[in-house]
Design an enzyme around this catalytic site. Structure first.
Site, PDB file in Angstrom:
ATOM      1  N   GLY A   1      -0.176  -5.766  -2.781  1.00  9.63           N
ATOM      2  CA  GLY A   1       0.992  -6.730  -2.698  1.00  9.63           C
ATOM      3  C   GLY A   1       0.926  -7.346  -1.470  1.00  9.63           C
TER       4      GLY A   1
ATOM      5  N   ASN B   1      -1.416   5.143   3.247  1.00 12.10           N
ATOM      6  CA  ASN B   1      -1.577   5.972   1.937  1.00 12.10           C
ATOM      7  C   ASN B   1      -2.622   6.551   2.061  1.00 12.10           C
ATOM      8  OD1 ASN B   1      -2.011   6.892  -0.607  1.00 12.10           O
ATOM      9  ND2 ASN B   1      -1.980   4.873  -1.494  1.00 12.10           N
TER      10      ASN B   1
ATOM     11  N   THR C   1      -1.264   2.470  -8.025  1.00 13.23           N
ATOM     12  CA  THR C   1      -2.564   3.073  -8.840  1.00 13.23           C
ATOM     13  C   THR C   1      -1.991   4.302  -9.595  1.00 13.23           C
ATOM     14  OG1 THR C   1      -3.823   2.519  -7.108  1.00 13.23           O
ATOM     15  CG2 THR C   1      -4.891   4.286  -8.308  1.00 13.23           C
TER      16      THR C   1
ATOM     17  N   SER D   1      -5.591   5.195  -0.562  1.00  7.00           N
ATOM     18  CA  SER D   1      -5.290   3.753  -0.569  1.00  7.00           C
ATOM     19  C   SER D   1      -6.348   3.115  -1.536  1.00  7.00           C
ATOM     20  CB  SER D   1      -5.114   3.189   0.637  1.00  7.00           C
ATOM     21  OG  SER D   1      -4.789   1.942   0.622  1.00  7.00           O
ATOM     22  N   SER D   2      -6.093   2.324  -2.267  1.00  5.53           N
ATOM     23  CA  SER D   2      -7.302   1.470  -3.182  1.00  5.53           C
ATOM     24  C   SER D   2      -7.678   0.372  -2.275  1.00  5.53           C
ATOM     25  CB  SER D   2      -6.772   0.981  -4.377  1.00  5.53           C
ATOM     26  OG  SER D   2      -5.835   1.744  -4.809  1.00  5.53           O
TER      27      SER D   2
ATOM     28  N   GLU E   1       0.936  -8.382   2.038  1.00  9.76           N
ATOM     29  CA  GLU E   1       0.729  -7.564   3.516  1.00  9.76           C
ATOM     30  C   GLU E   1       1.171  -8.200   4.972  1.00  9.76           C
ATOM     31  OE1 GLU E   1      -2.857  -4.502   2.388  1.00  9.76           O
ATOM     32  OE2 GLU E   1      -2.968  -5.733   3.826  1.00  9.76           O
TER      33      GLU E   1
ATOM     34  N   SER F   1       0.782  -1.050   0.059  1.00  6.35           N
ATOM     35  CA  SER F   1      -0.212   0.198  -0.141  1.00  6.35           C
ATOM     36  C   SER F   1       0.660   1.111  -0.096  1.00  6.35           C
ATOM     37  CB  SER F   1      -1.009   0.024   1.250  1.00  6.35           C
ATOM     38  OG  SER F   1      -1.699   0.997   1.111  1.00  6.35           O
ATOM     39  N   GLY F   2       0.592   2.108  -0.875  1.00  5.22           N
ATOM     40  CA  GLY F   2       1.168   3.437  -1.059  1.00  5.22           C
ATOM     41  C   GLY F   2       2.583   3.233  -1.884  1.00  5.22           C
TER      42      GLY F   2
HETATM   43  N1  LIG Z   1       5.252   7.929  -9.768  1.00  3.53           N
HETATM   44  C1  LIG Z   1       5.119   8.660  -8.696  1.00  3.53           C
HETATM   45  N2  LIG Z   1       5.571   9.944  -8.699  1.00  3.53           N
HETATM   46  C2  LIG Z   1       5.076  10.787  -7.739  1.00  3.53           C
HETATM   47  N3  LIG Z   1       4.606  10.466  -6.626  1.00  3.53           N
HETATM   48  C3  LIG Z   1       4.040   9.335  -6.702  1.00  3.53           C
HETATM   49  C4  LIG Z   1       4.162   8.178  -7.880  1.00  3.53           C
HETATM   50  N4  LIG Z   1       3.808   7.019  -7.290  1.00  3.53           N
HETATM   51  C5  LIG Z   1       3.015   7.180  -6.315  1.00  3.53           C
HETATM   52  N5  LIG Z   1       3.259   8.276  -5.877  1.00  3.53           N
HETATM   53  C6  LIG Z   1       2.841   9.139  -4.544  1.00  3.53           C
HETATM   54  O1  LIG Z   1       2.483   8.055  -3.667  1.00  3.53           O
HETATM   55  C7  LIG Z   1       1.068   7.953  -3.335  1.00  3.53           C
HETATM   56  C8  LIG Z   1       0.576   6.496  -3.224  1.00  3.53           C
HETATM   57  O2  LIG Z   1       0.350   5.997  -4.529  1.00  3.53           O
HETATM   58  P1  LIG Z   1      -0.719   5.056  -4.900  1.00  3.53           P
HETATM   59  O3  LIG Z   1      -2.059   5.433  -4.482  1.00  3.53           O
HETATM   60  O4  LIG Z   1      -0.820   4.809  -6.392  1.00  3.53           O
HETATM   61  O5  LIG Z   1      -0.607   3.670  -4.265  1.00  3.53           O
HETATM   62  P2  LIG Z   1      -0.809   2.235  -4.243  1.00  3.53           P
HETATM   63  O6  LIG Z   1       0.310   1.566  -4.460  1.00  3.53           O
HETATM   64  O7  LIG Z   1      -1.988   2.251  -4.986  1.00  3.53           O
HETATM   65  O8  LIG Z   1      -1.270   1.991  -2.862  1.00  3.53           O
HETATM   66  P3  LIG Z   1      -2.787   1.283  -2.351  1.00  3.53           P
HETATM   67  O9  LIG Z   1      -2.140  -0.028  -2.518  1.00  3.53           O
HETATM   68  O10 LIG Z   1      -2.790   1.687  -0.984  1.00  3.53           O
HETATM   69  O11 LIG Z   1      -3.789   1.662  -3.205  1.00  3.53           O
HETATM   70  C9  LIG Z   1       0.353   8.745  -4.321  1.00  3.53           C
HETATM   71  O12 LIG Z   1      -0.768   9.504  -3.981  1.00  3.53           O
HETATM   72  C10 LIG Z   1       1.452   9.993  -4.829  1.00  3.53           C
HETATM   73  O13 LIG Z   1       1.443  10.811  -3.764  1.00  3.53           O
HETATM   74 MG   LIG Z   2      -3.742   2.064  -4.974  1.00  4.34          MG
END
Ligand SMILES: Nc1ncnc2c1ncn2[C@@H]1O[C@H](COP(=O)(O)OP(=O)(O)OP(=O)(O)O)[C@@H](O)[C@H]1O
Ligand SMILES: [Mg+2]
Length: 1030
Positions: A390, A162, A117, A165-166, A392, A112-113
């Site tokens: 991923g 996050n 996404t 977070s999805s 956890e 997460s984070g």
């Molecule tokens: N390539 C990137 N460039 C800049 N910031 C990023 C990038 N990828 C992620 N982030 C930052 O990290 C935060 C978390 O990313 P994201 O929501 O994609 O995580 P996730 O892997 O989907 O987490 P979750 O499993 O909780 O959904 C985003 O809101 C953004 O602020």
């Molecule tokens: Mg996500």
């Protein structure tokens, strides 16, 4: 700015920016892996490959690598030609799909984070820009892009890890037609974390949509739904105690979501119903229970909330109340109502809230799918995007982690199968013998979880369905019974002494491929059951809210059958997903979180090491490296390293494979270090490649100098060639100009000559068109010639240009004119003295011209006034004759009349007479009146005879004398004495009268020398020479 090095080029910069492909790491240790990752992260290089897998580290800051320019750089470029980028992967998948016309999926995983996404959004954005677009396609594209904010509003929440977070797994298919146009999409969702609707941990929030509605919803809407604009008012929003978060702007997001709902074709009625269900959940959370004396649940005084729920869901309030406080039991066709305890009632309420929200979410996904659906059923290819949680591992891991980790286990299995398959296929395609790869196969763990008869899920389901007092602990016992000696399963009871210390009694531990995870069994049964009591389910099945009604009205005739448990549903959806994915080509993105505090520039090594482990990256790397670490097309390999071998540099003329063979032989590759495939060379160890690369690096400098020299030469040559060409061109042009001039000149000349000839032929005719120019030319030519050759003196009568016939008359006139002009000029230039002289000369001429031989010579000799000045005349004589006006004097030789003796005398002419003077004596005075004639010979001598009248006896006889200035003297004499008619030019002899009656003669003859003597006959003999002719 991203360091712009191509993949091969970056090999040289590996010390500075790290290695762009982990496969080329010297050693496959975690430490080396992390150090490379860190090196790159410090330079903002967040992407690194493991073969075609992309590792991405969340930078937690905006990087300038996602703009349109970057996208364009990556469009249609070979995967390994540019530095690692998510666009490279997206583009490769897309290009392969187009060329091979097959299906693909991109699996994005990470904790997460970590940025999953975000990554999936970047891919979608890339396709939105790079795919061809039309108005129709743009609509589909917008729907796909806009499905994100809607799904994020309903499916994402702020967690400790996050802020966005999805809370569900998402698989999205993007469908492309054969031209590569994105024509449709489809989403599958997995395991929404419904428990969040009713419970949030401290520091976490419920799904975004609740806050968006309360904060951003229009006053009317809130009023209509009985909501207050205050999150604190709702139990379901306050448990985490962080309803307001600085990084989230709920009001703006609300607007985005409403707009997005429109774009994905959700009409106003449905939108109202959608928000109605959201509002009903909020009200439901505020429904509270008291307990009566028997401990049964009673609805407390606040019936208003319940009424709002019944209102919004369109169900009977009383029935709802009953449903929340009683359970309907059917026994022997009889229905008995069994009252709930308060706990039970709360459980039922929360179950209802979760069910409503969960079903609404599914409904929403279906609606999005409907709107993105591509109606055209011709064959499409797809690229699937899997954004899934991923591995956890928390301090306490429950049913959700169990499901999630199981999912990851399945995906790892899929990865191994697909990777090995792909590897094997490549070997086969390249005709290389397959060498079995040593790696950990996690099938054993998957089986442990999902086996139909002995798997954990089966046992869990059995416990859930079993009558009697099944509990989480009895479930654990059953597990211990069945899995007793499984190598990947351990519990407190089964563990050895050492391990037991790390386990609680209610825990079981699985040894996943990524590591061990300990699960606490508490809540497993409930969560797996996810029960909604039938009476309440039936009730809301009749809801007037169309969405709720649609979700809960079962079309299944056997609706009384117990629904599948959550784990089983999850298992079957995963199996379905695996099937979907197995039929496609895989691409992987592994996202890593750089630190827990969401700070840019922080590389938390421990955290990342943990993720590297749980994402199975080392395992992945090992599989990738099991065979050959490096492989490249012969052309590419040869192109880069050909300078290292004289035989291949600068050009290899043969087949590239042969060139590579010669090259590697020259470099001394050992036979076990490489293999030659059909189109590629396979190099087993990175160190072999590095040795080559280092050699290349050394040779490059030398090469650069050579190239530079060559290039300079080439450039100079080019310049020279250009100049030469230019010179030739100019020359050609110039010659052309000259030739044209010459041609024109010749043509003109021919014309002129022709005309000239014609003119010449017709010159005799009167002026006509044929000869007019010729005549003009002849005229002009003659006149010009004449002009340059005119006679210079009046006397010159010979110089005159002969005129052409036409000008004969003109010429004559001109001649006259010219002579006149000259004469006029001459005359004008004459002085009075000269005029007098000329008059004298004219007189001389009239007397002597053509008569006396010496005359012509005399012409040029000018006459003077006198040859004897008055001072030379004796005073006495002068006194005597002065009165008579002396006009002229000249010395003469006088010959005596007797004996012809020569006597020098002065002869002076006065107005009246001529005097012969000897010193002071006037020897003879000849009056002009008595001068009867003058005789001279016709020869060159100077003899003069003045014939004097001899009537007077006093008079002496004729005067005979010789004078050097004969013509001058005689002319003067004639003029003064007016005797021009008296001069006789005699031939042979002149008679002279010596005295009255006595005669003698002077005889003249020619001789060699002039002489004067008295001849024997008594005459005076004068011998004259011939006149000198000029
Ligand atoms: N390539 C990137 N460039 C800049 N910031 C990023 C990038 N990828 C992620 N982030 C930052 O990290 C935060 C978390 O990313 P994201 O929501 O994609 O995580 P996730 O892997 O989907 O987490 P979750 O499993 O909780 O959904 C985003 O809101 C953004 O602020
Ligand atoms: Mg996500």
């Amino acid at each position: 700015m991203q360091v712009q090095l191509d993949m091969e080029g970056a090999l040289t910069a590996r010390d500075r920016v790290g290695i762009q492909d982990f496969v080329l790491l010297d050693e496959t240790t975690e430490t080396a892996f992390l150090s490379n990752l860190k090196k790159r992260f410090s330079k903002d290089l967040i992407y690194t490959y493991i073969g075609t897998l992309l590792v991405s580290v969340n930078p937690y800051k905006e990087l300038d690598i996602y703009n349109k320019k970057q996208m364009e750089i990556y469009m249609g470029v070979n995967f390994f030609e540019l530095p690692p980028h998510i666009y490279a992967l997206a583009d490769s998948a897309y290009q392969t799909m187009l060329t091979e016309f097959n299906n693909h999926f991109i699996l994005i995983s990470g904790e997460s984070g970590a940025g999953k996404t975000e990554a999936s959004k970047k891919i979608l954005q890339y396709y939105a820009v790079s795919c061809p677009s039309t108005t129709l396609l743009n609509t589909v594209r917008d729907k796909m892009l806009m499905s994100n904010p809607v799904l994020e509003a309903f499916g994402n929440a702020k967690t400790l890890k996050n802020d966005n977070s999805s809370r569900f797994g998402k698989y999205m298919d993007i469908q492309f037609d054969s031209q590569g146009d994105a024509v449709g999409g489809h989403i599958l969702n997995y395991l929404l974390e419904k428990s969040r609707v009713v419970h949030q941990n401290h520091g976490e929030r419920n799904f975004h949509i609740f806050y968006q509605l309360v904060e951003g919803g229009e006053d009317d809407l809130l009023h209509q739904m009985g909501l207050e604009r205050d999150c604190q008012h709702y139990n379901y929003l306050t448990q985490g105690e962080c309803a307001i978060v600085s990084s989230i702007n709920d009001r703006n997001d609300w607007k985005t979501v409403k707009n997005a709902l429109q774009i994905i074709n959700i009409d106003e009625i449905n939108t109202n119903h959608l928000f109605g269900t959201v509002a009903s959940v909020l009200h439901l959370g505020n429904v509270q229970f008291d307990s009566d004396s028997k401990g049964h649940a009673l609805l407390n005084n606040n019936n208003a909330e319940l009424r709002w729920v019944s209102n919004l869901l369109g169900v009977d309030a009383h029935s709802l109340q009953e449903g929340l406080t009683y359970r309907k039991i059917e026994a022997k066709n009889e229905q008995v109502l069994s009252p709930f305890t308060t706990d039970h009632a709360i459980y039922a309420r929360d179950a209802l809230a979760k069910a409503i929200y969960g079903q609404t979410f599914t409904w929403l996904v279906n609606k999005i799918n409907e709107s993105m659906e591509n109606k055209d059923n011709s064959r499409k290819t797809v690229i699937g995007l899997l954004d899934i949680y991923g591995f956890e591992v928390f301090y306490v891991n429950s049913f959700e982690q169990f499901c999630i980790n199981y999912c990851n286990e399945k995906l790892q299995q899929l990865f191994i199968q697909l990777t090995l398959k792909a590897e094997q296929e490549e070997y086969e395609a390249e005709d290389i013998e397959w060498e079995p790869v040593q790696f950990f196969n996690n099938k054993i763990i998957c089986d442990l979880v999902e086996d139909k008869y002995r798997g954990i899920i089966t046992i869990l389901d059995e416990e859930c369905l079993r009558p009697g007092d099944a509990s989480d602990l009895t479930f654990l016992e059953r597990l211990e019974e069945k899995m007793g000696n499984h190598p990947h399963f351990v519990t407190h009871k089964l563990a050895d002494k050492m391990t037991r210390k790390t386990l609680e009694r209610g825990d079981f531990r699985l040894l996943h491929y990524a590591g061990e995870v300990t699960y606490c069994v508490v809540g497993f049964l409930d969560k797996n059951n996810d029960l909604l009591y039938r009476n309440i389910k039936d009730l809301i099945g009749q809801s007037k809210n169309a969405i709720v009604k649609e979700c809960f009205s079962s079309t299944d005739p056997d609706s009384r059958r117990r629904p599948e448990t959550v784990a089983t549903q999850f298992k079957s959806s995963l199996l379905k997903l695996t099937e979907i994915l197995m039929a496609k080509e895989a691409w992987y993105i592994r996202c890593l979180k750089s630190n827990e505090s969401k700070q840019p520039g922080q590389f938390d090594e421990a955290l990342i090491r943990h993720q590297v482990k749980y994402l199975g990256l080392m395992e992945h790397l090992r599989v990738r490296r099991a065979g050959f670490a490096y492989r490249r097309k012969y052309e590419v390999f040869l192109k880069r390293y050909k300078p290292l071998c004289p035989a291949t540099w600068p050009h290899w003329r043969g087949v590239p494979a042969d060139g590579v063979e010669v090259l590697v032989q020259h470099l001394g590759y050992m036979p076990n270090e490489y293999k030659m495939g059909r189109t590629k060379i396979f190099i087993r160890h990175p160190r072999t490649l590095y040795a080559t690369e280092d050699a290349y690096e050394r040779c490059k400098h030398e090469l650069a100098t050579r190239l530079q020299a060559k290039y300079k030469g080439y450039k100079a040559k080019g310049e020279f060639k250009k100049q030469k060409e230019a010179a030739t061109k100019i020359e050609t042009c110039w010659r052309g100009v000259q030739a044209r001039k010459e041609r024109d000149k010749r043509a003109w000349a021919v014309k002129v000559i022709k005309k000239f000839i014609k003119g010449y032929i017709n010159r005799g005719q009167l002026k006509n068109t044929d000869n007019s120019e010729y005549l003009a030319f002849v005229r002009q030519n003659y006149l010009n010639r004449l002009k340059g050759n005119l006679p210079k003196t009046v006397l010159d009568k010979t110089t005159w240009q002969t005129p052409p016939a036409v000008l004969a008359e003109t010429s004559e006139i001109l001649r006259m004119l010219h002579y006149r002009l000259m004469v006029r000029k001459y005359v004008r230039g004459i002085t009075p003295q000269k005029k007098a002289q000329l008059q004298l000369k004219l007189l001389t001429s009239s007397i002597f011209k053509g008569k006396k031989e010496s005359y012509p010579q005399s012409i040029a000799q000018p006459f003077v006034d006198t040859r004897i000045s008055e001072q030379e005349i004796n005073m006495r004589v002068l006194q005597t004759i002065r009165n008579e006006h002396i006009k002229y004097g000249v010395p003469v030789i006088k010959y005596d009349r007797n004996g012809f003796k020569p006597r020098p005398r002065q002869l002076v002419l006065t107005q009246t007479a001529a005097y012969v003077i000897e010193e002071a004596k006037i020897k003879q005075r000849v009056l002009y009146t008595s001068l009867k004639g003058i005789s001279v010979s016709n020869l060159t001598d100077g003899i003069i005879v003045l014939h004097i009248t001899c009537e007077d006896p006093k008079q002496k006889g004729d005067l005979l004398m010789q004078c050097d200035h004969l013509f001058e003297f005689l002319t003067k004499l004639c003029l003064i004495a007016n005797k021009e008619n008296s001069v006789k030019v005699v031939q042979g002899s002149i008679k002279i009268e010596i005295q009255a009656g006595k005669e003698s003669a002077v005889d003249f003859s020619l001789g060699q020398e002039p002489m004067v003597f008295k001849a024997k006959n008594g005459h005076l003999m004068v011998v004259a020479t011939r006149a000198r002719t000029r």
